[in-house]
Design an enzyme around this catalytic site. Structure first.
Site, mmCIF file in Angstrom:
data_model
loop_
_atom_site.group_PDB
_atom_site.id
_atom_site.type_symbol
_atom_site.label_atom_id
_atom_site.label_comp_id
_atom_site.label_asym_id
_atom_site.label_seq_id
_atom_site.Cartn_x
_atom_site.Cartn_y
_atom_site.Cartn_z
ATOM 1 N N ASP A 440 0.534 -1.187 -0.216
ATOM 2 C CA ASP A 440 0.003 0.649 -0.245
ATOM 3 C C ASP A 440 1.179 1.486 0.140
ATOM 4 O OD1 ASP A 440 -2.419 1.613 0.246
ATOM 5 O OD2 ASP A 440 -2.661 0.123 2.221
ATOM 6 N N ASP A 504 -10.775 1.875 -3.735
ATOM 7 C CA ASP A 504 -11.370 1.030 -3.180
ATOM 8 C C ASP A 504 -12.822 1.213 -2.238
ATOM 9 O OD1 ASP A 504 -8.984 1.161 -0.856
ATOM 10 O OD2 ASP A 504 -8.909 2.704 -0.153
HETATM 11 C C1 DGJ Z 1 -6.273 1.667 1.976
HETATM 12 C C2 DGJ Z 1 -6.683 0.064 0.824
HETATM 13 O O1 DGJ Z 1 -6.511 0.718 -0.516
HETATM 14 C C3 DGJ Z 1 -7.397 -0.703 1.661
HETATM 15 O O2 DGJ Z 1 -7.487 -1.628 0.831
HETATM 16 C C4 DGJ Z 1 -6.942 -1.179 3.101
HETATM 17 O O3 DGJ Z 1 -5.896 -1.836 2.779
HETATM 18 C C5 DGJ Z 1 -6.375 0.465 3.660
HETATM 19 N N1 DGJ Z 1 -5.465 1.242 3.172
HETATM 20 C C6 DGJ Z 1 -5.630 -0.356 4.777
HETATM 21 O O4 DGJ Z 1 -5.337 0.712 5.599
#
Ligand code: DGJ
Length: 700
Positions: A440, A504
């Site tokens: 991430d 997301d």
């Molecule tokens: C942002 C990501 O896009 C999510 O899928 C998840 O992994 C969160 N961060 C976790 O903090």
């Protein structure tokens, strides 16, 4: 000098390069040019205009003021104020089939530029450039931009803007006189990064018309430019956006500009996506294994890491047919929420007293692979790492950049910081059976200094190096590029990763548009597409499982939902959907993606046609309530016109919500020719908004 020219040709496009008065000129980039064309140079010579140069000027792709060019040059820089204006001459010109390598030198400015062009069989042009300081003093590089000419039929551009949970939204506008610039200054490509900048005619659609696409292969700061001069010449360019002083070349040092990937299509935007997809699929590093159905546990658990809950989730995942489970954020030292822990990549005994091995073994015992989340470029001020090394963050002077999700960016330009991340993450991978990591990157880089100098380029190179090293140390490891959803999806990082987290936003209705445009460049097998919960966590919207399942089918499918809460009926549907995905993923991940120019703004019709056209899988999606009683008919381009096909509606995860008394008869099965399907088509059923179903078309 003898005449030097080269024509690079693919079935769908040509690039014609020529040396004119020592300058490197791109005469043509577009439709294929056939036959002998000795007189192109003469045909291209302009008039001598009033109030203009006495002789035609050929500034070429270096676009130099010294050659009479009045727009933005390709190279900008200086040697402590001198060497600010260049006049490069071609000194080497090598052409072999569809590869051309050219060296240009300016002995006065003491600079050398090496440029290569490669056109592949799919019509994808790869343009690389390296600048070398052949002088004795330092040369400061301000920018180097790859430029390609645009003919005047290109009257518009299409690029993509976005934000968290709403990535890659198209924006289309007219080209006008002046320079139009689209910058990305986030230090990662970003939610608002334009994955491509595409010039097109006013009529260009998905299926028809000309388009000239560029995509910069870089995950740091970048810019796209479209310039139309008052002389009528226009061009499209892209390059790295360098911060002041970020690249200073000492004697004999080189600057390698990020690669430009460009495609011309006479067959609309789908011609562009088809070329990008084929090009990317032909890479050695392109994933070869069937893309495993993935359950990512973020939305099921968030920070509530509880072994029993995970086991319960895994038990349902087994029933459903999941092949890979990913443990997301929250497993490492003091990471009980998003305020602490980033930087300390050791298992937290408070949540995992026996470590991760027992849960991984449990998951593996069910025949499921295990993946784990990292965010190695980040650090929370509340972490052991930051307490020990506050100087390891990207910062300028004694300023600390503003916090974003309570975190700062670790300066991977420090070899020790880099090694800390590499060794800690690598140790976790060595100690466990982890085949996949989700990596991430949840904040932007601002005021991003490395020891008093701008550090974004260095940081970008460091993460590429780190990914490559992790893969070298852990053969077979797959990496997912995630950045608060889809904020690091670009053709630079793609060579180091195996999957992108598209967004997301798991709301299937929103995802329709995000996936539609992300796949303009990225093939579906690299895009994580998950079935979200019944009530979307981002939008709060409630969507039918059938809609969520159809949406997730067109990518690297997965689930992002606490399926222990799914009803028995929903689990049954998830299982049939999973089986359908597995049965058809070979086709979905190798065929040609088609976005039909559907005339009804309330719906989308799109699909994938197998390379041999034997089977196609389409989706019809009712986005918003239909205007007329009956939505526009469903027509299917791209099939074998003379072949006969059986067509029927299929429901991998149950039927959609209809708004009718009885649906069209064809949905139960019909036989039609490819040409009738393309020209006459089928009537569309009346669906409730935010509903979808799949149409299978099989050659008889
Ligand atoms: C942002 C990501 O896009 C999510 O899928 C998840 O992994 C969160 N961060 C976790 O903090």
């Amino acid at each position: 000098m003898t005449k030097q020219s080269a024509i690079l040709s693919a079935p769908t496009s040509s690039l014609l390069i020529e040396v004119v008065n020592g300058a490197l000129v791109i005469r043509h980039w577009g439709a294929p040019v056939l036959g002998e064309n000795h007189d192109i140079a003469t045909a291209s010579r302009t008039s001598i205009a009033n109030s203009s140069w006495d002789e035609p000027q050929f500034p070429g792709l270096m676009r130099e003021s010294a050659r009479g060019f009045l727009g933005r040059p390709a190279l900008s820089g200086h040697r402590n104020g001198s060497a600010w204006s260049t006049k490069f001459e071609v000194t080497d010109f090598h052409h072999q089939v569809n590869h051309c390598a050219i060296t240009l030198r300016d002995f006065h400015a003491q600079l050398e530029v090496s440029i290569t062009f490669d056109l592949d069989t799919f019509g994808v042009l790869t343009q690389k450039a390296t600048l070398k300081n052949i002088g004795d003093s330092d040369y400061v590089v301000n920018e180097f931009i790859h430029w390609l000419p645009l003919p005047q039929e290109a009257t518009q551009t299409l690029d993509f803007a976005g934000r968290w949970s709403n990535e890659r939204q198209p924006q289309r506008r007219d080209i006008q006189t002046g320079t139009w610039v689209r910058e990305s200054r986030e230090g990662r490509s970003g939610h608002n990064f334009s994955i491509a900048d595409i010039a097109l005619t006013a009529q260009t659609s998905f299926q028809s018309g000309s388009a000239w696409a560029t995509s910069i292969a870089w995950s740091g700061n970048s810019h796209y430019l479209v310039e139309r001069g008052f002389d009528g010449q226009q061009s499209i360019g892209a390059g790295e956006l360098l911060l002041p002083g970020e690249v200073v070349l000492a004697s004999q040092e080189t600057y390698e500009a990020p690669t430009l990937i460009a495609v011309y299509s006479s067959q609309g935007l789908d011609g562009i996506s088809s070329a990008f997809h084929s090009h990317l699929r032909a890479r050695d590093s392109h994933p070869k294994r069937p893309r495993p159905l993935t359950l990512n546990m973020w939305e099921a658990l968030y920070f509530d890491h509880d072994e029993n809950k995970i086991k319960a989730l895994v038990d349902v995942a087994v029933q459903v047919g999941v092949e890979r489970v990913v443990l997301d954020d929250g497993w490492f030292h003091s990471r009980r929420n998003d305020r602490a822990g980033l930087g300390d990549w050791v298992i937290d005994p408070a949540v995992w007293p026996q470590g991760l091995t027992p849960i991984i073994e449990y998951i593996n015992s069910k025949g499921i692979e295990f993946g784990l989340w990292f965010e190695g470029e980040m650090v929370n001020p509340d972490s052991d790492l930051y307490r020990a090394h506050p100087e390891w963050i990207l910062h300028e002077g004694d300023r600390i950049p503003p916090l974003w999700r309570h975190q700062l960016v670790l300066d991977l330009g420090h070899e020790s910081a880099y090694n800390h991340v590499l060794e800690q993450t690598s140790a976790v991978l060595s100690a466990h059976n982890i085949v996949y990591i989700k990596w991430d990157h949840n904040r932007t880089l601002v005021d991003a200094g490395h020891l008093g100098h701008a550090g974004v380029r260095r940081q970008t190179q460091a993460i590429y190096r780190l990914f490559a090293e992790l893969k070298k140390r852990h053969p077979g490891l797959e990496i997912e590029s995630c950045a608060s959803g889809g904020a690091r999806i670009d053709l630079g990082v793609i060579d180091y990763v195996d999957r992108f987290w598209t967004s997301d936003n798991n709301d299937a209705l929103e995802r329709q548009t995000i996936q539609r445009w992300t796949s303009q460049v990225i093939p579906p097998e690299l895009l994580g597409t998950h079935i979200g919960p019944t009530h979307g966590h981002q939008t709060g919207r409630t969507l039918e499982l059938s809609m969520r399942a159809v949406t997730a089918l067109f990518g690297h499918a997965g689930i992002e939902w606490n399926i222990t809460e799914a009803t028995p009926d929903e689990r049954k549907h998830l299982a049939t959907w999973a089986a359908y995905y597995k049965e058809n993923r070979a086709l979905l991940h190798s065929g040609k993606s088609i976005r039909v120019d559907y005339p009804d703004e309330h719906g989308y019709l799109y699909g994938v046609i197998a390379k041999d056209t034997k089977k196609s899988i389409f989706a019809y999606v009712q986005l918003t309530p239909t205007g007329a009683i009956h939505p526009a008919g469903l027509k299917f381009p791209g099939l074998d016109a003379s072949a006969t096909y059986s067509v029927k509606a299929v429901y991998p995860a149950g039927k959609p919500r209809f708004m009718l008394i009885s649906p069209p008869e064809w949905m139960q099965g019909i036989t039609m020719s490819g040409s009738a399907l393309a020209t006459i088509g089928l009537t569309a059923p009346i669906l409730a908004p935010a509903n979808a179903f799949v149409i299978e078309i099989i050659k008889l």
